[in-house]
Design an enzyme around this catalytic site. Structure first.
Site, PDB file in Angstrom:
ATOM      1  N   GLU A 138      -5.786  23.728   6.828  1.00 24.25           N
ATOM      2  CA  GLU A 138      -6.227  23.345   8.183  1.00 24.25           C
ATOM      3  C   GLU A 138      -7.716  23.630   8.395  1.00 24.25           C
ATOM      4  O   GLU A 138      -8.143  24.117   9.440  1.00 24.25           O
ATOM      5  CB  GLU A 138      -5.356  24.017   9.259  1.00 24.25           C
ATOM      6  CG  GLU A 138      -3.891  23.607   9.083  1.00 24.25           C
ATOM      7  CD  GLU A 138      -3.097  23.585  10.372  1.00 24.25           C
ATOM      8  OE1 GLU A 138      -3.698  23.410  11.452  1.00 24.25           O
ATOM      9  OE2 GLU A 138      -1.867  23.709  10.300  1.00 24.25           O
ATOM     10  N   THR A 187       3.012  19.882   4.083  1.00 28.48           N
ATOM     11  CA  THR A 187       3.968  20.913   4.509  1.00 28.48           C
ATOM     12  C   THR A 187       5.129  20.278   5.272  1.00 28.48           C
ATOM     13  O   THR A 187       4.929  19.324   6.041  1.00 28.48           O
ATOM     14  CB  THR A 187       3.252  21.939   5.411  1.00 28.48           C
ATOM     15  OG1 THR A 187       2.148  22.476   4.700  1.00 28.48           O
ATOM     16  CG2 THR A 187       4.185  23.072   5.817  1.00 28.48           C
ATOM     17  N   GLU A 230      -5.273  13.963   0.624  1.00 29.05           N
ATOM     18  CA  GLU A 230      -4.948  13.162  -0.555  1.00 29.05           C
ATOM     19  C   GLU A 230      -5.538  13.843  -1.792  1.00 29.05           C
ATOM     20  O   GLU A 230      -6.391  14.725  -1.657  1.00 29.05           O
ATOM     21  CB  GLU A 230      -5.532  11.748  -0.414  1.00 29.05           C
ATOM     22  CG  GLU A 230      -4.964  11.025   0.795  1.00 29.05           C
ATOM     23  CD  GLU A 230      -5.398   9.550   0.850  1.00 29.05           C
ATOM     24  OE1 GLU A 230      -6.187   9.133  -0.029  1.00 29.05           O
ATOM     25  OE2 GLU A 230      -4.923   8.864   1.751  1.00 29.05           O
ATOM     26  N   LEU A 256      -2.242  13.879   5.742  1.00 29.33           N
ATOM     27  CA  LEU A 256      -3.667  13.556   5.816  1.00 29.33           C
ATOM     28  C   LEU A 256      -4.307  13.722   4.436  1.00 29.33           C
ATOM     29  O   LEU A 256      -4.913  12.789   3.908  1.00 29.33           O
ATOM     30  CB  LEU A 256      -4.364  14.472   6.834  1.00 29.33           C
ATOM     31  CG  LEU A 256      -5.888  14.380   6.838  1.00 29.33           C
ATOM     32  CD1 LEU A 256      -6.332  13.115   7.563  1.00 29.33           C
ATOM     33  CD2 LEU A 256      -6.525  15.605   7.488  1.00 29.33           C
TER      34      LEU A 256
END
Lengths: 260, 386
Positions: free
Chosen positions: B367, B159, B127, B125
């Site tokens: 996250e 990851t 960048e 996700l």
């Protein structure tokens, strides 16, 4: 080949244990876990059953208050079922009484050909129950197994000794006590933990076992714990300043102990 | 009201703690020093069933739930955050999107190996120019005449994307525009080894040295039409819908970190002698350790309460953000406190508290940063939207 493993449930050794001053025995009212020394027997049994091309591994245990958490651990490792004997009348039972109860429970397991135990429990340490079970069941017994193989109805054991090991064999059925070196116990998998909940777990009372109530419990033992006291604190060692005669003093000390 | 974990959770905790103490803790310092991703240990975690905990049995999972996953993550993080994040990301970012948004065919194709811990997946996700601002995604994908998706762009800090176990990465890419003019983002599965998919060299990180993290580059990388995960243009919405579980799982990591620091300090304060007595006899040290116990207790409660809400199917968005925010900030404080209790030793790389100190900071970032959590929480309070 159907195998029975004697599986003791003990207070968690990681938690500080306590003695009950009234009964002079270890307090067992908290959570109980599978004695680590019995995990070797469970693992050995699972491997022997697999090598034999099938058969069930059954756990047999005696514990207060219908405690089953330790047995669930053994079931999570892969044992098929468990038998628990729990009865208020069993409180205070000594090693021989325990062997009578376990032997009676083992007798209720269909087709049990091999009984595995630890050499001793990690909380009681009498180390006598395996041979007592064998005597009561009228089976031969081999102790301190560091490896076990079964071929054509015969058990081949390497028996750990101080000097090395003995090669011992005996016919099935028999009782074998295993050391911590016999196999490396597996970790129960998450699926094993979840599956353990639905495996059969028979709970028996003293009456179900048929063992004479007069031979178990506080009154049934041939022994009485008359007192408990703290172990003496370790005495301080001797301290020598090394004035050049250190070597002589060490040698003299060791000679005094008859080590050199 | 009592708040206790059930027998399943306690049985799992016992097993994972034993595994962590025996198979992870003795090696964690060396893995950290050498930047080793411990493949054999991760595979052993797969054999234990840890990667399958929350997934249904039909895909090889354990039929558990978020609470049980949190127990496993907490116990691993107690001794090593790198191994814990490998599990957390493997489940939450690797397998979960495919389970949640995949078709039956996609689930059957990829899930059994991911759930069994035989392979790992990453989620691309972030960048270089789109982190918290995930809507600023620049990676693009267009469909060719035969339906294939051709991807171009870069991803950062991904990851589990470059291990020898990695089988695929799910990437977000702009595939068009919505009627409002905003970019329509889709998620596409890119198997490892696909031509045009390049895994860059490992980052030089401040911590989490035994966790696998890479930049990814996609250059005219073509995958079949059936690799589109979920509906076209729904990638951003899908992504947002799985964030909450990940936040609770990261909170569980933070709980483990605090617990690990607490236990290390308890031990050290009883052993270390200064001025003729164990340092724990000094209130300055004892009170610091008491504060760690408070943090561990409070962090555990907010985390498992959020997990329990999720498992009960109740709304828990704000609770997940509160848990992530509180526990990760408490964990960073706990590692600083623990390092201070250890004094000079605590600054030495080989002590667990020094490793926890370096590792913990990213808990406040990954996250969803602490700032994003505060945004989520403040929005749940009915305050004016800026």
């Amino acid at each position: 080949m159907n195998i029975v493993v004697c599986a003791k449930q003990i207070p968690d050794p990681a938690e500080p244990g306590a003695l009950d001053p009234q009964t002079k025995t270890l307090k067992r009212d908290g959570k109980l876990i599978l004695d680590e020394s019995d995990m070797y027997g469970v693992e050995m049994a699972l491997q022997l059953a697999e090598a034999a091309g099938g058969g069930e591994v059954t756990l047999v245990s005696m514990a207060p208050d219908n405690k089953v958490d330790g047995l669930r651990s053994g079931l999570a490792m892969g044992a098929a079922k468990a038998v628990l004997v729990s009865d208020p009348a069993l409180a205070g039972t000594d090693a021989l009484g325990t062997a009578k109860v376990l032997a009676a429970a083992i007798g209720k397991v269909d087709g049990a050909q091999l009984v595995l135990t630890a050499t001793e429990s990690s909380d009681g340490y009498t180390g006598t129950v395996p041979e007592q079970i064998a005597a009561i069941l009228g089976m031969p017994s081999i102790t301190f197994a560091k490896s076990i193989e079964v071929r054509d109805g015969t058990v081949y054991v390497k028996r750990q000794t101080d000097a090395g090991y003995d090669e011992v064999e005996c016919p099935l059925p028999c009782v074998v006590s295993v050391t911590a070196g016999v196999v490396e116990p597996r970790y129960p998998s998450f699926k094993g933990i979840m599956a353990a909940k639905s495996k059969p777990l028979d709970q028996l009372t003293l009456a179900d076992t048929g063992v004479d109530a007069g031979s178990v419990g506080w009154g049934g033992g041939g022994q009485e714990i008359v007192g408990i006291e703290d172990a003496p604190a370790r005495e301080a060692g001797e301290i020598f300043e090394d004035d050049g005669s250190g070597v002589d003093k060490i040698v003299a000390y060791l000679e005094n102990l008859k080590i050199v | 009201m009592t708040f206790e974990l059930n027998d399943d959770a306690e049985a799992l905790r016992r097993v994972v703690r034993d595994f962590a103490d025996s198979e992870v803790a003795p090696h964690a310092a060396a893995w950290d020093r050498d930047h080793t991703f411990p493949v054999d240990t991760v595979r052993a975690m797969g054999d234990l069933g840890l990667f399958g905990i929350p997934f249904p049995q039909e895909y090889g999972g354990g039929g558990g739930n978020l609470t049980l996953l949190c127990v496993a993550i907490e116990e691993l993080a107690r001794v090593d955050q790198s191994v814990a994040i490998t599990l957390e990301a493997g489940v939450g970012l690797g397998a979960n999107p495919i389970y949640r948004f995949g078709t039956d065919d996609q689930r059957e194709r990829w899930l059994p190996d991911l759930v069994g811990g035989r392979t790992l997946a990453g989620f691309g996700l972030t960048e270089p120019d789109a982190g918290s601002d995930a809507g600023a995604t620049r990676t693009k994908a267009h469909q060719t005449a035969d339906g294939s998706w051709v991807i171009n762009g870069e991803k950062a800090f991904i990851t589990n994307s470059g291990t020898e176990m990695t089988s695929l990465v799910t990437v977000t890419a702009v595939t068009g525009s919505e009627p409002s003019g905003r970019p329509a983002i889709s998620t596409i599965v890119v198997p490892s080894g696909t031509p045009g998919f390049e895994v860059g060299p490992s980052y030089r990180k401040m911590g989490w040295h035994a966790s696998d993290t890479h930049p990814l580059v996609f250059t005219d990388c073509a995958v079949p039409a059936e690799n589109l995960l979920g509906a076209e243009g729904r990638g951003f919405a899908n992504f947002l819908s799985i964030l909450d579980e990940g936040r609770v799982a990261i909170a569980a990591m933070a709980v483990g970190v605090i617990q690990g620091c607490l236990e290390e300090c308890q031990r050290y304060a009883n052993e270390r002698i200064a001025f003729g007595r164990a340092i724990g006899a000094n209130q300055a040290v004892a009170f610091a350790i008491a504060d760690l116990a408070v943090a561990a207790h409070a962090a555990r409660l907010v985390t498992y309460q959020a997990a329990a809400l999720a498992d009960a199917g109740k709304p828990y968005k704000a609770e997940a953000a509160i848990a992530k925010l509180y526990t990760t900030e408490a964990a960073v404080s706990a590692t600083r406190t623990a390092t201070q209790v250890f004094g000079g030793s605590g600054y030495m790389d080989e002590t667990p508290v020094a490793r926890h100190y370096r590792d913990a900071k990213v808990l406040e970032i990954g996250e969803g940063t602490s700032e994003v959590q505060r945004l989520v929480i403040s929005r749940s309070l009915g305050l004016p939207v800026s």
